[in-house]
Design a protein around this motif. Structure first.
Motif, PDB file in Angstrom:
ATOM      1  N   GLN A 109       2.252  20.117   7.885  1.00 42.44           N
ATOM      2  CA  GLN A 109       2.909  19.914   6.616  1.00 42.44           C
ATOM      3  C   GLN A 109       3.885  18.807   6.686  1.00 42.44           C
ATOM      4  OE1 GLN A 109       5.276  23.358   5.590  1.00 42.44           O
ATOM      5  NE2 GLN A 109       6.144  22.429   3.820  1.00 42.44           N
ATOM      6  N   GLN A 110       4.456  18.323   7.747  1.00 40.78           N
ATOM      7  CA  GLN A 110       5.264  17.499   7.980  1.00 40.78           C
ATOM      8  C   GLN A 110       4.619  16.076   7.828  1.00 40.78           C
ATOM      9  OE1 GLN A 110       7.277  17.586  12.073  1.00 40.78           O
ATOM     10  NE2 GLN A 110       8.908  16.110  11.286  1.00 40.78           N
ATOM     11  N   ALA A 111       3.239  15.947   8.619  1.00 42.29           N
ATOM     12  CA  ALA A 111       2.754  14.752   8.417  1.00 42.29           C
ATOM     13  C   ALA A 111       2.190  14.294   7.015  1.00 42.29           C
ATOM     14  CB  ALA A 111       1.298  14.789   9.303  1.00 42.29           C
ATOM     15  N   VAL A 112       1.826  15.510   6.131  1.00 42.33           N
ATOM     16  CA  VAL A 112       1.685  15.144   4.640  1.00 42.33           C
ATOM     17  C   VAL A 112       2.769  14.610   4.008  1.00 42.33           C
ATOM     18  CG1 VAL A 112       0.778  16.401   2.699  1.00 42.33           C
ATOM     19  CG2 VAL A 112      -0.473  16.518   4.808  1.00 42.33           C
ATOM     20  N   THR A 113       3.874  15.408   4.148  1.00 45.28           N
ATOM     21  CA  THR A 113       5.261  15.033   3.587  1.00 45.28           C
ATOM     22  C   THR A 113       5.596  13.733   3.925  1.00 45.28           C
ATOM     23  OG1 THR A 113       5.683  17.493   3.340  1.00 45.28           O
ATOM     24  CG2 THR A 113       7.480  15.795   3.281  1.00 45.28           C
ATOM     25  N   GLY A 114       5.494  13.300   5.133  1.00 43.01           N
ATOM     26  CA  GLY A 114       5.764  11.962   5.580  1.00 43.01           C
ATOM     27  C   GLY A 114       4.907  10.972   4.949  1.00 43.01           C
ATOM     28  N   GLY A 115       3.647  11.071   4.855  1.00 44.71           N
ATOM     29  CA  GLY A 115       2.866  10.170   4.348  1.00 44.71           C
ATOM     30  C   GLY A 115       2.955   9.823   2.803  1.00 44.71           C
ATOM     31  N   VAL A 116       3.201  11.037   2.060  1.00 46.33           N
ATOM     32  CA  VAL A 116       3.521  10.754   0.601  1.00 46.33           C
ATOM     33  C   VAL A 116       4.849  10.308   0.452  1.00 46.33           C
ATOM     34  CG1 VAL A 116       4.170  12.458  -1.468  1.00 46.33           C
ATOM     35  CG2 VAL A 116       2.108  12.876   0.056  1.00 46.33           C
ATOM     36  N   THR A 117       5.636  10.360   1.437  1.00 47.91           N
ATOM     37  CA  THR A 117       7.026   9.716   1.205  1.00 47.91           C
ATOM     38  C   THR A 117       7.138   8.201   1.351  1.00 47.91           C
ATOM     39  OG1 THR A 117       8.250  11.573   1.993  1.00 47.91           O
ATOM     40  CG2 THR A 117       9.288   9.500   2.076  1.00 47.91           C
ATOM     41  N   LEU A 118       6.139   8.059   2.419  1.00 48.98           N
ATOM     42  CA  LEU A 118       5.923   6.485   2.639  1.00 48.98           C
ATOM     43  C   LEU A 118       5.324   6.026   1.369  1.00 48.98           C
ATOM     44  CD1 LEU A 118       5.099   6.096   6.376  1.00 48.98           C
ATOM     45  CD2 LEU A 118       7.224   5.534   5.258  1.00 48.98           C
ATOM     46  N   VAL A 119       4.377   6.604   0.938  1.00 54.08           N
ATOM     47  CA  VAL A 119       3.500   5.847  -0.319  1.00 54.08           C
ATOM     48  C   VAL A 119       4.597   5.838  -1.414  1.00 54.08           C
ATOM     49  CG1 VAL A 119       1.773   6.424  -1.823  1.00 54.08           C
ATOM     50  CG2 VAL A 119       1.278   6.623   0.549  1.00 54.08           C
ATOM     51  N   VAL A 120       5.532   6.874  -1.952  1.00 51.89           N
ATOM     52  CA  VAL A 120       6.398   6.787  -2.927  1.00 51.89           C
ATOM     53  C   VAL A 120       7.574   5.553  -2.668  1.00 51.89           C
ATOM     54  CG1 VAL A 120       8.415   8.035  -3.921  1.00 51.89           C
ATOM     55  CG2 VAL A 120       5.848   9.158  -3.356  1.00 51.89           C
ATOM     56  N   LEU A 121       7.963   5.492  -1.559  1.00 53.68           N
ATOM     57  CA  LEU A 121       8.810   4.669  -0.948  1.00 53.68           C
ATOM     58  C   LEU A 121       8.309   3.103  -1.036  1.00 53.68           C
ATOM     59  CD1 LEU A 121      10.593   5.947   2.240  1.00 53.68           C
ATOM     60  CD2 LEU A 121      11.771   5.440  -0.130  1.00 53.68           C
ATOM     61  N   ALA A 122       6.902   3.058  -1.035  1.00 53.65           N
ATOM     62  CA  ALA A 122       6.426   1.759  -1.037  1.00 53.65           C
ATOM     63  C   ALA A 122       6.560   1.052  -2.642  1.00 53.65           C
ATOM     64  CB  ALA A 122       4.891   1.902  -0.842  1.00 53.65           C
ATOM     65  N   LEU A 123       6.729   2.094  -3.699  1.00 52.65           N
ATOM     66  CA  LEU A 123       6.899   1.591  -4.908  1.00 52.65           C
ATOM     67  C   LEU A 123       7.981   0.710  -5.300  1.00 52.65           C
ATOM     68  CD1 LEU A 123       6.015   4.762  -6.798  1.00 52.65           C
ATOM     69  CD2 LEU A 123       4.498   2.834  -6.705  1.00 52.65           C
ATOM     70  N   LEU A 124       9.101   0.908  -4.455  1.00 55.01           N
ATOM     71  CA  LEU A 124      10.326   0.093  -4.699  1.00 55.01           C
ATOM     72  C   LEU A 124       9.938  -1.491  -4.324  1.00 55.01           C
ATOM     73  CD1 LEU A 124      13.298   0.034  -5.405  1.00 55.01           C
ATOM     74  CD2 LEU A 124      13.767   0.383  -2.906  1.00 55.01           C
ATOM     75  N   PRO A 125       9.677  -1.746  -2.880  1.00 54.25           N
ATOM     76  CA  PRO A 125       9.501  -3.285  -2.624  1.00 54.25           C
ATOM     77  C   PRO A 125       8.170  -3.679  -3.616  1.00 54.25           C
ATOM     78  CG  PRO A 125       8.499  -1.966  -0.963  1.00 54.25           C
ATOM     79  CD  PRO A 125       9.436  -0.708  -1.786  1.00 54.25           C
ATOM     80  N   LEU A 126       7.086  -2.845  -3.847  1.00 56.74           N
ATOM     81  CA  LEU A 126       6.016  -3.376  -4.913  1.00 56.74           C
ATOM     82  C   LEU A 126       6.432  -3.870  -6.308  1.00 56.74           C
ATOM     83  CD1 LEU A 126       3.125  -1.046  -3.563  1.00 56.74           C
ATOM     84  CD2 LEU A 126       3.569  -3.435  -3.149  1.00 56.74           C
ATOM     85  N   LEU A 127       7.296  -2.834  -6.805  1.00 56.53           N
ATOM     86  CA  LEU A 127       7.906  -3.323  -7.992  1.00 56.53           C
ATOM     87  C   LEU A 127       8.826  -4.517  -8.043  1.00 56.53           C
ATOM     88  CD1 LEU A 127       8.476   0.417  -9.604  1.00 56.53           C
ATOM     89  CD2 LEU A 127       6.854  -1.144 -10.321  1.00 56.53           C
ATOM     90  N   ALA A 128       9.835  -4.377  -6.943  1.00 53.63           N
ATOM     91  CA  ALA A 128      10.678  -5.464  -7.088  1.00 53.63           C
ATOM     92  C   ALA A 128       9.678  -6.763  -6.701  1.00 53.63           C
ATOM     93  CB  ALA A 128      11.577  -5.490  -5.695  1.00 53.63           C
ATOM     94  N   ALA A 129       8.752  -6.879  -5.867  1.00 49.64           N
ATOM     95  CA  ALA A 129       7.970  -8.064  -5.863  1.00 49.64           C
ATOM     96  C   ALA A 129       7.280  -8.495  -7.173  1.00 49.64           C
ATOM     97  CB  ALA A 129       6.824  -7.778  -4.857  1.00 49.64           C
ATOM     98  N   ARG A 130       6.678  -7.608  -7.981  1.00 50.61           N
ATOM     99  CA  ARG A 130       6.143  -7.787  -9.375  1.00 50.61           C
ATOM    100  C   ARG A 130       7.280  -8.510 -10.118  1.00 50.61           C
ATOM    101  NH1 ARG A 130       3.371  -4.503 -14.005  1.00 50.61           N
ATOM    102  NH2 ARG A 130       2.664  -6.250 -14.809  1.00 50.61           N
ATOM    103  N   GLY A 131       8.337  -8.006 -10.116  1.00 45.67           N
ATOM    104  CA  GLY A 131       9.568  -8.406 -10.829  1.00 45.67           C
ATOM    105  C   GLY A 131      10.138  -9.742 -10.378  1.00 45.67           C
ATOM    106  N   LEU A 132      10.151 -10.057  -9.305  1.00 45.29           N
ATOM    107  CA  LEU A 132      10.412 -11.423  -8.624  1.00 45.29           C
ATOM    108  C   LEU A 132       9.514 -12.439  -9.085  1.00 45.29           C
ATOM    109  CD1 LEU A 132      11.479 -10.455  -4.988  1.00 45.29           C
ATOM    110  CD2 LEU A 132      12.976 -11.395  -6.951  1.00 45.29           C
TER     111      LEU A 132
END
Length: 146
Positions: free
Chosen positions: A54-77
């Motif tokens: 459960q901790q591994a799956v939660t960590g993986g999902v969290t990292l994928v969701v956190l990836a949205l911030l820099p990816l959206l920022a890169a697109r905006g830049l």
């Protein structure tokens, strides 16, 4: 929001400054690294023998969701959106403590910490550069339009 903080219209007349492009590429690189790390954790959590599935799956999902911030920022830049500098700077500031923790490890994490620290500092320098600021249409204090 005060008039000093109000963004102006970005200068889209000329080519995009290289510094802005490089900052976007570094943010995208960090986002992709987070996606890869998250997917790797998910796969190991679902198919491997983790200590806590459960901790591994939660960590993986969290990292994928956190990836949205820099990816959206890169697109905006890349699109010269003034709002994108904030998330890009926040991403770099969040990366610095992670890099520090990786540097404290006695393992193969040390080279990853060095790489992350270099990328975060380089991206911060690029993001606060006056050329980048002008290209995004962000005015500093005292630069009030009349």
């Amino acid at each position: 929001m005060s008039s000093e903080q109000t963004p102006t219209t970005p200068d889209n007349t000329g080519p995009r400054p290289r510094r802005l492009t490089y900052a976007a590429l570094l943010a995208a690189l960090e986002g992709l690294a987070l996606v890869v790390g998250g997917v790797w954790m998910l796969v190991l959590g679902l198919t491997g023998e983790p200590d806590n599935r459960q901790q591994a799956v939660t960590g993986g999902v969290t990292l994928v969701v956190l990836a949205l911030l820099p990816l959206l920022a890169a697109r905006g830049l890349l699109g010269r959106r003034s709002w994108s500098r904030g998330p890009a700077v926040i991403t770099q500031l969040m990366a610095l403590p992670v890099a520090y923790n990786l540097l404290q490890a006695d393992s193969m994490a040390i080279p990853a910490g060095i790489a992350l620290a270099v990328v975060a500092v380089a991206a911060l320098v690029l993001l606060v550069n006056p050329e980048t600021t002008r290209a995004l249409g962000i005015r500093g204090p005292g630069n009030v339009q009349k």
